[in-house]
Design a protein around this motif. Structure first.
Motif, mmCIF file in Angstrom:
data_model
loop_
_atom_site.group_PDB
_atom_site.id
_atom_site.type_symbol
_atom_site.label_atom_id
_atom_site.label_comp_id
_atom_site.label_asym_id
_atom_site.label_seq_id
_atom_site.Cartn_x
_atom_site.Cartn_y
_atom_site.Cartn_z
ATOM 1 N N GLU A 18 -5.235 -22.742 9.560
ATOM 2 C CA GLU A 18 -5.174 -24.061 10.249
ATOM 3 C C GLU A 18 -4.010 -24.813 9.590
ATOM 4 O O GLU A 18 -4.296 -25.359 8.572
ATOM 5 N N ALA A 19 -3.189 -25.258 10.229
ATOM 6 C CA ALA A 19 -2.002 -25.899 9.604
ATOM 7 C C ALA A 19 -2.388 -27.496 9.187
ATOM 8 O O ALA A 19 -2.893 -27.965 9.964
ATOM 9 N N VAL A 96 -13.270 -17.146 11.445
ATOM 10 C CA VAL A 96 -12.770 -18.102 12.127
ATOM 11 C C VAL A 96 -12.729 -19.390 11.231
ATOM 12 O O VAL A 96 -13.682 -19.618 11.047
ATOM 13 N N ALA A 97 -11.813 -20.124 11.088
ATOM 14 C CA ALA A 97 -12.115 -21.512 10.378
ATOM 15 C C ALA A 97 -12.770 -22.627 11.651
ATOM 16 O O ALA A 97 -12.322 -22.548 12.760
ATOM 17 N N GLU A 102 -6.951 -32.527 12.337
ATOM 18 C CA GLU A 102 -6.902 -33.266 13.578
ATOM 19 C C GLU A 102 -5.108 -33.528 13.904
ATOM 20 O O GLU A 102 -4.820 -33.159 15.079
ATOM 21 N N ILE A 103 -4.556 -33.765 12.799
ATOM 22 C CA ILE A 103 -3.009 -34.156 13.082
ATOM 23 C C ILE A 103 -2.381 -32.966 12.198
ATOM 24 O O ILE A 103 -2.509 -33.046 11.027
ATOM 25 N N LYS A 119 -8.451 -35.552 8.124
ATOM 26 C CA LYS A 119 -9.491 -35.534 9.031
ATOM 27 C C LYS A 119 -9.649 -34.160 9.663
ATOM 28 O O LYS A 119 -8.482 -33.741 10.445
ATOM 29 N N LEU A 120 -10.813 -33.474 9.867
ATOM 30 C CA LEU A 120 -10.824 -32.332 10.391
ATOM 31 C C LEU A 120 -11.449 -32.357 11.785
ATOM 32 O O LEU A 120 -12.539 -33.175 11.687
ATOM 33 N N VAL A 121 -11.122 -31.549 12.631
ATOM 34 C CA VAL A 121 -11.912 -31.543 13.975
ATOM 35 C C VAL A 121 -12.331 -30.165 14.395
ATOM 36 O O VAL A 121 -11.560 -29.320 13.759
ATOM 37 N N LYS A 122 -13.310 -29.841 15.286
ATOM 38 C CA LYS A 122 -13.808 -28.759 15.539
ATOM 39 C C LYS A 122 -13.028 -27.628 16.266
ATOM 40 O O LYS A 122 -12.251 -28.107 17.047
#
Ligand code: C5P
Length: 232
Positions: A18-19, A96-97, A102-103, A119-122
């Motif tokens: 996840e970049a 899977v992560a 988020e951005i 900030k991490l989102v699902k």
């Protein structure tokens, strides 16, 4: 295991990335070895395999193999979505992560200050999404890698994601999980009957797993052949 011949198999394998920015990402230690070993075991039985793989260091070629390399969880979800409807057996072996930034910064984030907050989102839960739309003639098999309350957690994932079978690895077992060539698994069926296997090479574990799948298919065939025709 002739029941597996020509079966259409979808397998997810490896980690996702996840970049954060163009040079950094969030990922995990998954090597993809278990998912690839399962793909090989199915190919040996004459099945047709679609392998949706995160970034790994494994080469696999076979006339009946369609390899789809992906990077992120979202890409993995899109690739699976494309193939799920025509799948007989789906194996969710990827690590899977669960979350992604988020951005994604367009340029490399510069060092500044003592702290940086991301900030991490699902991410989509691929197995869960397909569990919701699975047909009666499809099987889905999941994996659970647990550090504590292993059986309870695995059984709850089996129910929540509508798996027909779940393969439990415990982080507490030596020579199991991640980069090892060996694994020690407990296979739990939908009726919660569980079978514990000794430490084995991942190739042998893959054969144990596909044997369990073949036996589910044979049981289903047996019960459907017992349905008495009362339409006369
Ligand atoms: O991460 P978790 O322990 O919930 O994983 C359980 C199962 O769900 C595994 O089979 C994994 O491949 C699958 N999974 C998925 N998509 C996610 C998270 C997990 O397909 N975002």
């Amino acid at each position: 295991m002739s029941v597996l011949k020509n079966k259409r198999i979808l397998i997810t394998a490896g980690p996702t990335r996840e970049a954060i920015d163009p040079v950094r990402y969030i990922s995990n230690h998954s090597s993809g070895k278990m998912g690839y070993a399962i793909a090989e075991a199915f190919l040996k039985q004459g099945a047709k395999v679609v392998l949706v793989s995160g970034p790994v260091n494994i080469q696999l070629q076979h006339p009946n193999l369609k390899l789809i390399p992906v990077t992120s969880a979202f890409e993995m979800y899109v690739a699976c979505n494309f193939h799920f409807m025509e799948t007989d057996i789906a194996i969710f072996a990827a690590a899977v992560a669960d979350y992604k930034p988020e951005i994604v910064a367009e340029k490399k984030i510069k060092k500044a200050g003592d702290e940086i907050l991301i900030k991490l989102v699902k991410n989509p839960d691929i197995a869960f999404e397909f569990g919701k739309i699975k047909r009666d003639n499809q099987l889905s098999i999941g994996f659970a890698l647990e550090t504590n309350d292993e059986l309870i957690n695995a059984e709850s994932k089996l129910r929540c994601k509508n798996f027909d079978m779940i393969v439990l690895n415990s982080m507490n077992d030596a020579y199991a999980t991640f980069e090892y060539d060996t694994n020690k698994v407990t296979i739990i069926q939908k009726d919660l009957v569980s079978k514990e296997f000794p430490v084995k090479n991942k190739t042998e574990v893959a054969v144990d797993i596909i044997k369990e799948i073949a036996s589910i298919i044979m049981q289903r065939q047996f019960y459907s052949s017992q349905v008495i025709d009362t339409s006369f």
